[in-house]
Every structure is written in structure tokens, then in C-alpha cells.
Design a protein around this motif. Structure first.
Motif, PDB file in Angstrom:
ATOM      1  N   LEU A 612       0.881  -1.167   0.000  1.00  0.00           N
ATOM      2  CA  LEU A 612       0.000   0.000   0.000  1.00  0.00           C
ATOM      3  C   LEU A 612       0.919   1.218   0.000  1.00  0.00           C
ATOM      4  CD1 LEU A 612      -2.651   1.567   0.296  1.00  0.00           C
ATOM      5  CD2 LEU A 612      -2.573   1.111   2.766  1.00  0.00           C
ATOM      6  N   CYS A 613       0.945   1.955  -1.116  1.00  0.00           N
ATOM      7  CA  CYS A 613       1.904   3.041  -1.284  1.00  0.00           C
ATOM      8  C   CYS A 613       1.188   4.377  -1.489  1.00  0.00           C
ATOM      9  CB  CYS A 613       2.828   2.786  -2.481  1.00  0.00           C
ATOM     10  SG  CYS A 613       3.823   1.286  -2.312  1.00  0.00           S
ATOM     11  N   VAL A 614       1.711   5.419  -0.837  1.00  0.00           N
ATOM     12  CA  VAL A 614       1.205   6.778  -0.989  1.00  0.00           C
ATOM     13  C   VAL A 614       2.342   7.630  -1.554  1.00  0.00           C
ATOM     14  CG1 VAL A 614       0.270   8.800   0.180  1.00  0.00           C
ATOM     15  CG2 VAL A 614      -0.423   6.514   0.922  1.00  0.00           C
ATOM     16  N   THR A 615       2.116   8.188  -2.745  1.00  0.00           N
ATOM     17  CA  THR A 615       3.148   8.963  -3.438  1.00  0.00           C
ATOM     18  C   THR A 615       2.689  10.408  -3.592  1.00  0.00           C
ATOM     19  OG1 THR A 615       3.873   7.014  -4.666  1.00  0.00           O
ATOM     20  CG2 THR A 615       4.510   9.161  -5.555  1.00  0.00           C
ATOM     21  N   ASP A 616       3.586  11.351  -3.285  1.00  0.00           N
ATOM     22  CA  ASP A 616       3.265  12.759  -3.492  1.00  0.00           C
ATOM     23  C   ASP A 616       4.316  13.399  -4.396  1.00  0.00           C
ATOM     24  OD1 ASP A 616       5.454  14.165  -1.928  1.00  0.00           O
ATOM     25  OD2 ASP A 616       4.608  12.974  -0.316  1.00  0.00           O
ATOM     26  N   THR A 617       3.989  14.563  -4.909  1.00  0.00           N
ATOM     27  CA  THR A 617       4.916  15.313  -5.766  1.00  0.00           C
ATOM     28  C   THR A 617       5.452  16.525  -5.005  1.00  0.00           C
ATOM     29  OG1 THR A 617       3.050  16.555  -6.694  1.00  0.00           O
ATOM     30  CG2 THR A 617       3.756  14.577  -7.872  1.00  0.00           C
ATOM     31  N   GLY A 618       5.652  16.349  -3.699  1.00  0.00           N
ATOM     32  CA  GLY A 618       6.009  17.464  -2.837  1.00  0.00           C
ATOM     33  C   GLY A 618       7.488  17.726  -2.721  1.00  0.00           C
ATOM     34  N   THR A 619       7.885  18.214  -1.538  1.00  0.00           N
ATOM     35  CA  THR A 619       9.243  18.715  -1.327  1.00  0.00           C
ATOM     36  C   THR A 619      10.268  17.610  -1.192  1.00  0.00           C
ATOM     37  OG1 THR A 619       8.750  18.819   1.046  1.00  0.00           O
ATOM     38  CG2 THR A 619       8.416  20.827  -0.240  1.00  0.00           C
ATOM     39  N   GLY A 620       9.841  16.362  -0.892  1.00  0.00           N
ATOM     40  CA  GLY A 620      10.800  15.278  -0.728  1.00  0.00           C
ATOM     41  C   GLY A 620      11.543  15.378   0.592  1.00  0.00           C
ATOM     42  N   MET A 621      12.448  14.417   0.829  1.00  0.00           N
ATOM     43  CA  MET A 621      13.200  14.366   2.089  1.00  0.00           C
ATOM     44  C   MET A 621      14.687  14.244   1.804  1.00  0.00           C
ATOM     45  SD  MET A 621      11.055  11.617   4.378  1.00  0.00           S
ATOM     46  CE  MET A 621       9.269  11.525   4.360  1.00  0.00           C
ATOM     47  N   THR A 622      15.495  14.835   2.663  1.00  0.00           N
ATOM     48  CA  THR A 622      16.941  14.584   2.633  1.00  0.00           C
ATOM     49  C   THR A 622      17.211  13.236   3.286  1.00  0.00           C
ATOM     50  OG1 THR A 622      17.320  15.614   4.784  1.00  0.00           O
ATOM     51  CG2 THR A 622      17.387  17.055   2.831  1.00  0.00           C
ATOM     52  N   GLN A 623      18.414  12.691   3.068  1.00  0.00           N
ATOM     53  CA  GLN A 623      18.751  11.397   3.670  1.00  0.00           C
ATOM     54  C   GLN A 623      18.724  11.478   5.187  1.00  0.00           C
ATOM     55  OE1 GLN A 623      19.097   8.510   1.934  1.00  0.00           O
ATOM     56  NE2 GLN A 623      19.009   7.646   3.988  1.00  0.00           N
ATOM     57  N   ASP A 624      19.120  12.615   5.746  1.00  0.00           N
ATOM     58  CA  ASP A 624      19.105  12.785   7.205  1.00  0.00           C
ATOM     59  C   ASP A 624      17.680  12.698   7.740  1.00  0.00           C
ATOM     60  OD1 ASP A 624      20.383  13.589   9.800  1.00  0.00           O
ATOM     61  OD2 ASP A 624      19.048  15.319   9.541  1.00  0.00           O
ATOM     62  N   VAL A 625      16.729  13.303   7.033  1.00  0.00           N
ATOM     63  CA  VAL A 625      15.328  13.240   7.477  1.00  0.00           C
ATOM     64  C   VAL A 625      14.804  11.811   7.360  1.00  0.00           C
ATOM     65  CG1 VAL A 625      12.982  14.021   6.950  1.00  0.00           C
ATOM     66  CG2 VAL A 625      14.877  15.649   6.939  1.00  0.00           C
ATOM     67  N   ILE A 626      15.147  11.115   6.254  1.00  0.00           N
ATOM     68  CA  ILE A 626      14.711   9.722   6.091  1.00  0.00           C
ATOM     69  C   ILE A 626      15.235   8.861   7.233  1.00  0.00           C
ATOM     70  CG2 ILE A 626      14.934   7.670   4.637  1.00  0.00           C
ATOM     71  CD1 ILE A 626      14.999   9.532   2.211  1.00  0.00           C
ATOM     72  N   ASP A 627      16.508   9.058   7.611  1.00  0.00           N
ATOM     73  CA  ASP A 627      17.114   8.255   8.668  1.00  0.00           C
ATOM     74  C   ASP A 627      16.415   8.446  10.010  1.00  0.00           C
ATOM     75  OD1 ASP A 627      18.916   7.332   6.835  1.00  0.00           O
ATOM     76  OD2 ASP A 627      20.505   8.723   7.386  1.00  0.00           O
ATOM     77  N   ARG A 628      15.820   9.640  10.235  1.00  0.00           N
ATOM     78  CA  ARG A 628      15.203   9.922  11.541  1.00  0.00           C
ATOM     79  C   ARG A 628      13.689   9.925  11.499  1.00  0.00           C
ATOM     80  NH1 ARG A 628      17.457  15.160  14.256  1.00  0.00           N
ATOM     81  NH2 ARG A 628      16.369  14.174  15.988  1.00  0.00           N
ATOM     82  N   ALA A 629      13.113   9.594  10.351  1.00  0.00           N
ATOM     83  CA  ALA A 629      11.670   9.760  10.165  1.00  0.00           C
ATOM     84  C   ALA A 629      10.847   8.966  11.165  1.00  0.00           C
ATOM     85  CB  ALA A 629      11.284   9.367   8.731  1.00  0.00           C
ATOM     86  N   PHE A 630      11.333   7.797  11.597  1.00  0.00           N
ATOM     87  CA  PHE A 630      10.563   6.947  12.499  1.00  0.00           C
ATOM     88  C   PHE A 630      10.898   7.189  13.970  1.00  0.00           C
ATOM     89  CE2 PHE A 630      10.760   4.160   8.603  1.00  0.00           C
ATOM     90  CZ  PHE A 630       9.487   4.474   8.194  1.00  0.00           C
ATOM     91  N   ASP A 631      11.788   8.145  14.256  1.00  0.00           N
ATOM     92  CA  ASP A 631      12.113   8.445  15.649  1.00  0.00           C
ATOM     93  C   ASP A 631      10.911   9.107  16.331  1.00  0.00           C
ATOM     94  OD1 ASP A 631      14.580   7.512  15.073  1.00  0.00           O
ATOM     95  OD2 ASP A 631      15.620   9.429  15.178  1.00  0.00           O
ATOM     96  N   PRO A 632      10.639   8.740  17.597  1.00  0.00           N
ATOM     97  CA  PRO A 632       9.502   9.355  18.298  1.00  0.00           C
ATOM     98  C   PRO A 632       9.742  10.842  18.549  1.00  0.00           C
ATOM     99  CG  PRO A 632      10.824   8.068  19.815  1.00  0.00           C
ATOM    100  CD  PRO A 632      11.354   7.777  18.437  1.00  0.00           C
TER     101      PRO A 632
END
Length: 827
Positions: A612-632
Motif C-alpha cells: 500500500l503506497c502513498v506517493t506525493d509530488t512534494g518537497t521530498g526528504m533529505t537522507q538525514d530526514v529519512i534516517d530519523r523519520a521513524f524516531d519518536p
């Protein structure tokens, strides 16, 4: 070929377009077309006959989908693909029901005059009674009737399953080979073409060559400093002649160094299937230290051989004693005999280990070794006795003061002796250990930082919520004491709102930690999305276009449906917030077969999943944000616009459900968030939630309530008695079991899971069901006992509610469980 028999001339003329070899022509001629929407052959338009005449004569698998029903007419080659002729004359939806949605789209596009083309399209088909994944090249084109209007769709169907699987096996094998090459201690590289362009090098190649960035560059460009040395011409020779070149102890000078190194290497031509040379494999080892040691020892041997054999030991001592290197080198040196005794040793032994030359000669090396190193040293020593040198062999030697020091040895056997040089590497080893300790300390500090961030966020949010509850109750108490009722409802509403927000925060934290109590059931994700589509469109607003792409034949999953709905809503909101100036959101489902490689990439076991995938055409993420995205509590949204728990909650829920979450994003290009959930093999339940009204009351049934919290037990008891039930109470496991093992009537057991007295709630329920097999059980639980109640997999007649819950929800669940018992008795 059609066998006409005694058919009339008119029939022969009617069926002339079918006159071709193969079984399909006879089958078409004798098929009862009157029963289909096409009608009898005599009424077929000339355009239809012409295309069928082309199809039956073609060796390529072709199928015609005629009319809005897509009635199937195909040739012998397609019959091989379909495993028979049974689908002839069938509507395509009935012929291939498992991909009905896919073919509906084909007819829709084709009858509108459009074309479709797919390369290696994966579909799950049922052939010969067996469902299996199939890969195909598909090309669809409209077929015009006599009036020039699209009346059907012709499909060219070429199965590529074998090619796709072969490509995957080849890719897996190539990856396996590269992993093996990367782990090799020697240097390995592959160049292609007459210019020797690098295609691959392993880590050892990079390290030994002392340079980076090989792939895509020419050998002469990378190693310009080797101009004038023999390597490039030898590489040219191997490529042009196709002959292997092997070199031993070849001198090489990197970066114009005056100090030489030595390597053993091979240039092995690489050939294609036709036998033509396409490149060269380069492999070898650096043997500089071994070469230097061998040269030094051979020089010593040449001197020793000139002396009298009877005076060999004395000559060795005098010769080595005269050597300045022997005297001043910080490395241990000596000649080791076949019994494991050093017949000679230099002064460094006493400097480093404290042993004099006489003491060294009196002890076997195995008496000096650390106990843990004896066996592996004995094995390596045995190899030197068969002519194999020891290179960079480390072990620990005992000092005279009782300590140990690490020594790295080079030993070269010659004429019954092993000539040894040992370097003290103790400080290097200590530095490596200190580095390991420092890295572990860093990991612990990072862990404590994450814990501090988590607890700080929890404390901040809960203090705010507790203030709302305690403040409202305090004002409520004052107003009641003063006899004022004008604001009582306001304070009660504020306290309840804060308590509900606290419960929601608790559930998010439990989802993040994967300890929430789930209620998994079979779910059709396409149907779930369809039920949410209107809500999602209102949520994203008119400035954002939203497209929902349902996969045909989507498999079921077993998950907690409300949690999945919450996760999908959260992902869509995040996608919306990433496009402040508008954009496009695509929500898409698909069936996924994950082989070993695909599963490893997603940190999942191999098998069948839905995505189940949700795709947007927005601002995207840097690798640093991806690495921390699941942090509480981590969020990139402005202050006050996000708790930072959304993605961590989704990650915890999906992992607890046996799946995985993956982020695919590029800054400025948009983001795709994919949930992978394991396939459920079974049927959807017919039971729908919400069929029981909270207003339904009891009829004197007996409910046993077990909870060690007096306040909780009092509230549950009061609610049940007000609803017309008879209630028994117990405050721990043993007292509850005493009632259950008595003759007292008990229609429903409501029990906390974490109970004092040596029995938890699940153990009490299991024990009670031995003597009361049909007993209904409702567990009321916090978070920690989720595993105890079965992680959402409960026996029939059992249910679970997570604290805190509303009084209304409790009443509905109790009525639901007792009424299902009565229905069972009546049945």
C-alpha cells in the motif's frame, strides 16, 4: 485445417476464412456461437472474419476480445499459453476471473481506440487448476468493424516467465559473486574493451592501489604513474591475443616511489558466448613483505652455505651478531628449528619480552605462548614444516614479568629451519580495543539521547493533559461544594477530552514500541480504501489531485482495520502537508512476490505480500530526514503542527503486524511511503462491527469481574449492575479461580491480564475453561500484557479491550458477547 466433409458450397464459402492448419480452426467452425453475443458465423461482419483468418494462421499467441463482453477467439499458439481450448467463446471476465479488473481496463482503452503495451507484466493466473505468477509481454490494439468503429481488441501475448526468472537468478548470482569477490583478501578487478575500462574492483584493489574512483575510467587514466612499467602493455597483450598472463613477484612502483613493492597477479581474458574477448579479469596479492623477508633470508642462507656444516650454528651466531640490523632492530628475529626451539635470537627478545638469548633457547615456543593461542600456532607451525611461509601471523608471547604481548610474525622455511621476524603490535591491538569501547560508548550515548528525547516528549505532553484533567476536577469539586451547576458540564467535557487525548497518546507510543493490543482480522485493502476515499479527498482539499489505483485480484491481509485506516489517513495528511502549493497524491495497491533478494532489501522474510503506497509530488526528504523519520517526537513541521509520533506509530503497527515500512524519496522530487503487509490466505468474515446497540441491557446474566485496581473494579461493576447484570467481584487470580471452580453461575468473565497472586488473567481464563468449556472471556488490558493474551490471536469466545475505554464501549462489548452466546444456544 477445417475438414469440410459433405458441407454445402455455401458453408464452404462461409468458413473459407478458417481454412488453415491447426486444431483451432475446426473448433471455431463447430463452436455454438449462437449462445454468445457474437451470434452465428453467417452473421459475422467481413472485418471480423478477416482478423480471425489472420489470427488462426499466425504462429504468435494472439487472442481477439470481441464486443463489450470481450468474447475470446484465439489461435493454437494462445491455446498453448492458456493450457487448453476451454476459454474459446467465453467472456474474458469469465475466462480469466483472477485478472478481471485488468482486462476491464484493456477493453475500456481498446474500445475507445487506444493501445496498451506492457513489458514483463506480472499477473497471477490460474492455468490447469493451479494459481501461479506469470510474466508476459502484452500488446493491445483496437480492431475496427466494417464501419470503421472499434469493435474489439486484439492482444499479442508472449510469456516471458522463464526469461524473468532467469534474469533474476542471473542477478542473484552476479550479486553473490560480487559479495564473494569483495570478501577476498587479494585484489580483484574487471576491465572491458580495448581501452580497459574498469567495470568492478573490490576493496582490496582500492586499498593496495592507494586510489579511488575506478568504475568507468580507463586503466591508463587511473594508473598514469605506471607509464613505462610493463603492466599496461601486458594488459593489451592479454586482450589482443586472448592468452592468460601470470606473474610472480613482479616489481611495481606506485606514484613514482623509489621504494618498490611486489605483487603476484594474473591477467585472464573474459570471453562472451561467441568466444570473443570482451575484457580482462585482474586478480592477485601483494607479496612485498614476503618478498623482502625471503630475499633477506636467502641472502643469509647464501652466506651460511659457504661455511663448514659442522660449524653451522656458530657461524650463524657470528654472522648474525656482526649484522647491525640483528643488533639494533626493534623486531624479534631468530632461527626456529623443527622441534619448536629458537636456536638463535636477537637482543630485541630481551628488550621486548625480558628473556635472554639463553632463556629463549631453553624453552619451546609453545611454553611461551598464551594458552588460547597454542593450538592455532601449532597448526600454522606444522604448515611451515611443509614449506609454506607464515605471513602476518599474530599470537601472544609471555613476558618474563608474567604479562603478554602481541607479536605479528613472518616466518620463511629454508633447509629445515624457519627464519622468523616478529613485530610487537600490542599497542595497535590496545588501540583497536579502545576504539571498540569508544564506539560502544557512542552507541550507548546515542541510545540514551533517544530515550531522553522520548521521555522528555512524553513528560511534556502528559503534564499538559494531566493539568487539563486535574484542573477540571478541582474546579468541579469547588463548584459542587458551592452548590453551583452552571459550569459543571464544561469541566466534565474538558476532563474527558484530556483523558481521551492521553489514551490516544498512549496508543501511539504503544504502536511505536510494537506493544499495543491489536485486533487483527482479514481485510480487503481495496475495499477499505474505497470506504475512506471520500474522507481522504475532503482531507487533502481541492488544490491537490488524488488518484486511487486498485490492483486487480488484490490478496487479503490480516491486520487491525482501524489501525490501518489511521495509518493511511496519516500518510495522506503528511503527503498533503508536503505540497503547500498543491500537487498530486497517488494511492496504489499491488500484490508482491518477494524472493530472497527483494525480501532482504526490505528486511522481511521471503513470501507473498501486498503493498500500500502513498506517493506525493512534494518537497521530498533529505537522507538525514529519512534516517530519523521513524524516531519518536521527531517532526519537520512547524511548532504546534505535529506531534512527531505519526510515522513512529505507523512503523510500530506495521512491524507488529509482520510487515515493513519503506521510504523512497528525493529532495525536491517527492516521496513514496510504502507499507508491506503479509498475505492472508482465507476468507473475509461476514460479521460486521457495530451491529450491537449500546442501549441493549442485560437480563440477569452473571458476570465475574477480576481486577486488582479497586477503582476500575468499582466502575465496571456499577456499569454492569445498572445495565441489569448480576456481578461477582474478585481482586486477584486465586480468589477469582475459587469462584470459577465453585457451582456459582458465571455467564461472562471480565478479567485484567496483569493480576497479583501468582496467576495472570490468561491463566485464570484457561483454568476456568477446563471445567466451563463455553465460558465467554473479555480481557481488559494495559500495554505490557499483549503477549500474554496472544498478540491478537485469541481462542473463540475470547475478546480484548485496551484501557482506557469508554463506559459505552464496555456495555456494547458485553452485550455483544452475551448475545452471541444466546444465539449459539438457540442454534
Amino acid at each position: 485445417m477445417v475438414h469440410w466433409g459433405e458441407a454445402s458450397l455455401l458453408q464452404v464459402e462461409l468458413l473459407a476464412f478458417l481454412n488453415s492448419p491447426g486444431e483451432i480452426s475446426s473448433r471455431i467452425a463447430t463452436f455454438d456461437w449462437d449462445a454468445t453475443s457474437i451470434g452465428p458465423i453467417k452473421s459475422w461482419p467481413e472485418s471480423l472474419k478477416a482478423i480471425i483468418g489472420f489470427i488462426v494462421r499466425s504462429p504468435v499467441p494472439l487472442v481477439l476480445l470481441w464486443g463489450e463482453d470481450g468474447v475470446m477467439i484465439y489461435n493454437d499458439a494462445y491455446a498453448v499459453f492458456a493450457h487448453g481450448f476451454e476459454k474459446l467463446g467465453m467472456k474474458v471476465r469469465e475466462g480469466w476471473p483472477e485478472v478481471a479488473d485488468f482486462n476491464d481496463n484493456v477493453l475500456k482503452i481498446g474500445l475507445a481506440g487506444g493501445t496498451l503495451s506492457y513489458i514483463d507484466q506480472e499477473l497471477t493466473l490460474t492455468r490447469s487448476g493451479k494459481s501461479e505468477p506469470v510474466w508476459m509481454n502484452l500488446d493491445y490494439s483496437p480492431v475496427l468493424d466494417d464501419s470503421g468503429v472499434p469493435a474489439g481488441v486484439m492482444a499479442i501475448v508472449v510469456e516471458t516467465t522463464a526469461k524473468v526468472m532467469a534474469d533474476r537468478r542471473s542477478a542473484d548470482e552476479q550479486a553473490r559473486q560480487q559479495r564473494l569477490l569483495a570478501q577476498m583478501p587479494g585484489f580483484v578487478g574487471v576491465v572491458s574493451g580495448p581501452d580497459h575500462v574498469y567495470q568492478y574492483v573490490n576493496d582490496a584493489y582500492v586499498r593496495i592501489s592507494e586510489r579511488q574512483n575506478f568504475v568507468g575510467r580507463k586503466f591508463r587514466e587511473v594508473f598514469s604513474d605506471l607509464e613505462g612499467q610493463a603492466f599496461a602493455p601486458l594488459l593489451d597483450q592479454a586482450y589482443s591475443t586472448g592468452e592468460t598472463f601470470v606473474a610472480r613477484n613482479m616489481e611495481i612502483r606506485l606514484h613514482g616511489s623509489v621504494e618498490a613493492q611486489w605483487i603476484d597477479f594474473v591477467f585472464e581474458p573474459v570471453r562472451d558466448q561467441a568466444g570473443s574477448v570482451t575484457g580482462v579479469f585482474i586478480g592477485g596479492y601483494e607479496v612485498t613483505e614476503a618478498q623482502r623477508a625471503t630475499a633477506a633470508l636467502r641472502e643469509s642462507e647464501a652466506r651460511l652455505r659457504a661455511l663448514n656444516a659442522d660449524l653451522e650454528r656458530q657461524v650463524i651466531e657470528r654472522t648474525q651478531a656482526r649484522g647491525r640490523t640483528w643488533q639494533v632492530t626493534p623486531d624479534l628475529m631468530g632461527a626456529l628449528n623443527s622441534e619448536g626451539f629458537f636456536e638463535t635470537s636477537n637482543p630485541a627478545w630481551q628488550t621486548i619480552l625480558g628473556w635472554t638469548e639463553e632463556e629463549v633457547a631453553s624453552m619451546s615456543i609453545f611454553d611461551l605462548l598464551h594458552p588460547d593461542d597454542v593450538e592455532r600456532t601449532r597448526e600454522r607451525f606444522a604448515l611451515t614444516q611443509h614449506g609454506q611461509p607464515a605471513i602476518r601471523f599474530p599470537n601472544r608471547y609471555r613476558c618474563k614479568d608474567g604479562g603478554y604481548r602481541w607479536i605479528s610474525w613472518v616466518g620463511v622455511p629454508e633447509d629445515g629451519m624457519v627464519y622468523c621476524t616478529g613485530r610487537d603490535i600490542t599497542e595497535v591491538r590496545l588501540a583497536e580495543e579502545e576504539l571498540g569501547l569508544a564506539q560502544e560508548a557512542l552507541r550507548q550515548a546515542q541510545k540514551m539521547e533517544a530515550v531522553g528525547q522520548l521521555t522528555g516528549g512524553i513528560a511534556h505532553d502528559f503534564n499538559n493533559l494531566l493539568m487539563g484533567i486535574s484542573g477540571s476536577l478541582e474546579l468541579l469539586e469547588r463548584h459542587i461544594a458551592d452548590g453551583r451547576t452552571d459550569r459543571i458540564a464544561r469541566y466534565i467535557d474538558a476532563a474527558q477530552t484530556s483523558s481521551r487525548r492521553a489514551a490516544s497518546l498512549t496508543q501511539r507510543l504503544l504502536a511505536f514500541s510494537r506493544r499495543q493490543t491489536l485486533d487483527p482480522k482479514p481485510v480487503d485493502v481495496n475495499r477499505l480504501m474505497g470506504g475512506m476515499e471520500e474522507l481522504l479527498r475532503r482531507t487533502v482539499g481541492p488544490a491537490i489531485a488524488m488518484e486511487v489505483v486498485d490492483a486487480g485480484g488484490l490478496w487479503l491481509v490480516e491486520v487491525d482495520a482501524p489501525q490501518l485506516e489511521s495509518a493511511l489517513l496519516n500518510l495522506v495528511i503528511n503527503a498533503r502537508d508536503a505540497m503547500p502549493d498543491g500537487g498530486r497524491i497517488t494511492i496504489e495497491t499491488a500484490n508482491k512476490w518477494l524472493d530472497a533478494r527483494g525480501a532482504k532489501e526490505r528486511d522481511l522474510p521471503p513470501g507473498q505480500y501486498i503493498s500500500l503506497c502513498v506517493t506525493d509530488t512534494g518537497t521530498g526528504m533529505t537522507q538525514d530526514v529519512i534516517d530519523r523519520a521513524f524516531d519518536p517526537f521527531y517532526t519537520t513541521k512547524p511548532l504546534g503542527q505535529g506531534t512527531g509520533l505519526g510515522l513512529s506509530m505507523i512503523h510500530g503497527f506495521v512491524r507488529q503486524s509482520g510487515g515493513q515500512v519503506r521510504i523512497y524519496s528525493e529532495e525536491g522530487e517527492g516521496t513514496t511511503m510504502c507499507l508491506y503487509l503479509p498475505r492472508f490466505v482465507g476468507e473475509l468474515s461476514d460479521i460486521q462491527d457495530g451491529d450491537v446497540s449500546a442501549a441493549d441491557a442485560g437480563h440477569g446474566e452473571t458476570v465475574l469481574v477480576i481486577d486488582d485496581e479497586q477503582a476500575v473494579r468499582m466502575l465496571v461493576t456499577d456499569v454492569l449492575e445498572l445495565a441489569g447484570y448480576r456481578v461477582l467481584e474478585a481482586d486477584d487470580g486465586p480468589s477469582g479461580l475459587k469462584i470459577l471452580h465453585s457451582a456459582a453461575r458465571v455467564d461472562l468473565l471480565i478479567t485484567d491480564v496483569g493480576l497479583p497472586g501468582g496467576f495472570n488473567g490468561r491463566q485464570v481464563a484457561d483454568s476456568a475453561r477446563v471445567s466451563r468449556p463455553g465460558l465467554k472471556v473479555l480481557f481488559i488490558t494495559g500495554y505490557a500484557e499483549n503477549a500474554v493474551v496472544g498478540n491478537g490471536h485469541l481462542d473463540p469466545g475470547m475478546a480484548v479491550m485496551t484501557k482506557p475505554f469508554t463506559i459505552t464501549d464496555l456495555g456494547v462489548r458485553v452485550t455483544e458477547m452475551l448475545e452471541s452466546q444466546e444465539a449459539g444456544l438457540e442454534g
